[in-house]
Scaffold this active site. Sequence first.
Site, mmCIF file in Angstrom:
data_model
loop_
_atom_site.group_PDB
_atom_site.id
_atom_site.type_symbol
_atom_site.label_atom_id
_atom_site.label_comp_id
_atom_site.label_asym_id
_atom_site.label_seq_id
_atom_site.Cartn_x
_atom_site.Cartn_y
_atom_site.Cartn_z
ATOM 1 N N GLU A 235 32.460 32.559 24.018
ATOM 2 C CA GLU A 235 33.290 33.602 24.820
ATOM 3 C C GLU A 235 34.830 33.493 24.251
ATOM 4 O OE1 GLU A 235 34.133 31.396 28.620
ATOM 5 O OE2 GLU A 235 34.335 33.498 29.601
ATOM 6 N N LYS B 41 43.484 21.720 43.312
ATOM 7 C CA LYS B 41 44.417 21.376 42.281
ATOM 8 C C LYS B 41 44.482 22.588 41.092
ATOM 9 C CE LYS B 41 43.073 19.756 38.025
ATOM 10 N NZ LYS B 41 43.797 20.686 37.287
ATOM 11 N N GLU C 91 31.717 27.698 38.841
ATOM 12 C CA GLU C 91 31.838 29.154 38.106
ATOM 13 C C GLU C 91 32.568 28.955 36.841
ATOM 14 O OE1 GLU C 91 32.953 32.183 36.750
ATOM 15 O OE2 GLU C 91 34.513 32.494 38.292
ATOM 16 N N CYS D 18 36.204 35.775 33.016
ATOM 17 C CA CYS D 18 34.989 35.085 32.507
ATOM 18 C C CYS D 18 33.894 36.178 32.591
ATOM 19 C CB CYS D 18 34.512 34.180 33.906
ATOM 20 S SG CYS D 18 35.526 33.010 33.891
HETATM 21 C C1 SIN Z 1 36.755 35.396 36.553
HETATM 22 O O1 SIN Z 1 37.205 35.933 35.381
HETATM 23 O O2 SIN Z 1 36.630 34.091 36.926
HETATM 24 C C2 SIN Z 1 37.015 36.265 38.035
HETATM 25 C C3 SIN Z 1 37.015 37.737 37.740
HETATM 26 C C4 SIN Z 1 36.717 38.452 38.845
HETATM 27 O O3 SIN Z 1 36.754 38.012 40.062
HETATM 28 O O4 SIN Z 1 36.854 39.805 38.729
#
Ligand code: SIN
Length: 458
Positions: free
Chosen positions: A361, A156, A232, A266
Site C-alpha cells: 500500500e 484513543k 479495518e 485505505c
Molecule cells: C479509510 O480510508 O479507511 C476510509 C475511507 C472511506 O470511508 O471512504
Amino acid sequence: MRTFNVTNPATGTNIGAAPDANADDARAAIERSIAAFPRWKAKTAFERGELLRRWRDLILKHEDAIARLMTSEMGKPITESRGEVKYAAGFVDWYAEEGKRAYGDIIQSHVATKRLLATRQPVGPVYAVTPWNFPAAMVTRKVAPALAAGCTVVLKPAEQSPLTAIRLAELWVEAGGDADVFQVITTGDPAAVSEPFFADARVRKLTFTGSTEVGKVLYAQAARTVKRVSLELGGHAPFLVFEDADIASAVAQVMATKFRNAGQTCVCANRIYVHASIRDAFVAQMATAVQALRVGDPLNEATQVGPLVDRAGLEKVAGHVADAVAKGARVAVGGQSGPGLFFAPTLLVDVAAGMRILDEETFGPVAPVVTFTVEAEAVAAANDTPYGLAAYLWTRDLGRAFRVAEALDYGIVGVNDGLPATPHAPFGGVKASGVGREGGRWGLEEYLDVKYVSIALP
Ligand code: SIN
C-alpha cells in the site's frame, strides 16, 4: 498535566497540545466506562437516539471549525475536511435511528410448552482506536453504532490528529451526553495506554482502524481476554479499466479515489490495470488531469492535494517511486519530493510485476498504470495480494460487471463507481484487510451480542 505537541504537516508549526495519558489514566478511564455501562445500557434506544441526534446537530453546527482543526492537524484540503464532517455526522444520523432496529427473533419451538427467543444486547465497554487519515469520520463510524447499541466507549485517536477527537467528545457532552459514556484518551505512548484495555476482561470489544501490521498485534492482544474485534486494516485497491469502459468517466473517478486525501485512504486506487487497446487514450487523459491538480496550503479553498502526514509517510512514497523507476517504470507526471512533506501528484507508466508499488500500500499521491490484455489476467493480478478491502472495475458490459465483481476477493467493489463508501452501506475487508464491517445495519451488529432465551411455560 503532561501533554504532547500537535504539528501542522503543511507548515511544520505547532498548532496545539493534547493530554499525554499513561497507563494509570487508562485504568481510570476503564473504571469510568465500566461504571457508566449499566446506566447507558438501561436507557431505551429512543433515548440514546435522541442524544445522538443532538450530537449530530452540534457536529454540523461546528462544521467549519472542525474542518479547519482537522486540516491543520493532518493536512487534508479544507474542502475535503468539510465533506468529512458531513460524512462523520452521517454516521451519527444513521445510528440515531438504526439503534431502534436492533430486533430480536422468536424461534419456532420444538416443544409445545416452550418459547424460544433470540435477543440482542450491547457487547459491553469498548476500546476504540482510530487513525489520523479521517480524524472525524473514523471516530463516529465506531462511536455512533457503539453508543446506539448501548455500549460505552473509550477512544484513543492517533497521535497525529488527537484534537478533532477531543472536540467531538466535547460536543457529545454539550449535546447532553454523559462524559463517562464516551471518553477520549490521547497519548504519545499508545502501547502503554492500550495495555490495560487488553489486560482487563471487562472491556469486551476492540475496534481498530489502521495498518495491517498494527492490527495483527492488537488482534493477538485482544485474544488474551477473548474480546470481540472489528479490524479495518490496510488495502491495496486494484482499479480495472476494460476495453469497453467509458474512459472519461474512469479517469474522473480514478482521480477522485486516487488523489483524495493525497492518496492517504485505505480504499485509494493503488494499482491501475488498463486494457492495452485503450491504454494510450487513458494515460493521455489521466496525465492532463494529474498535471492540473492544485497542490498547496490545505487551508486554501482552491487546494486539491496537501502534504503527507509525516516524514515516514513521505519516505515510503518516495521509496515506491524510486524502486519502480529503477526497475523500468517511467514518470509521466510528477515524481518529485518536497517542499517539506509534499509529494508531487505522480503518474507512473510501464509499471510491472516485481515493483514494490504493486505489492505494498503506497498511501500517497502516486498512480501506477499497468497494461493487460485478457480479463482473467487482470482479475488474477487484482487478487494476487494478501489484501482485500476495496476494488474497482470499469466496463459497460453488464455480464462482465457481475462476473468480475463476483471474482474479485474484496469486501467492497465499485462498478463504474470510484467512491462507494457511505454511512448506510457495509465497509470492511477480507483477508489481511480485516474482520467485521462498519456502516449500515452491519456496523450495529458489531456492538451487539445475541442472547438466546428458552422459556419453559409452567
Ligand atoms: C479509510 O480510508 O479507511 C476510509 C475511507 C472511506 O470511508 O471512504
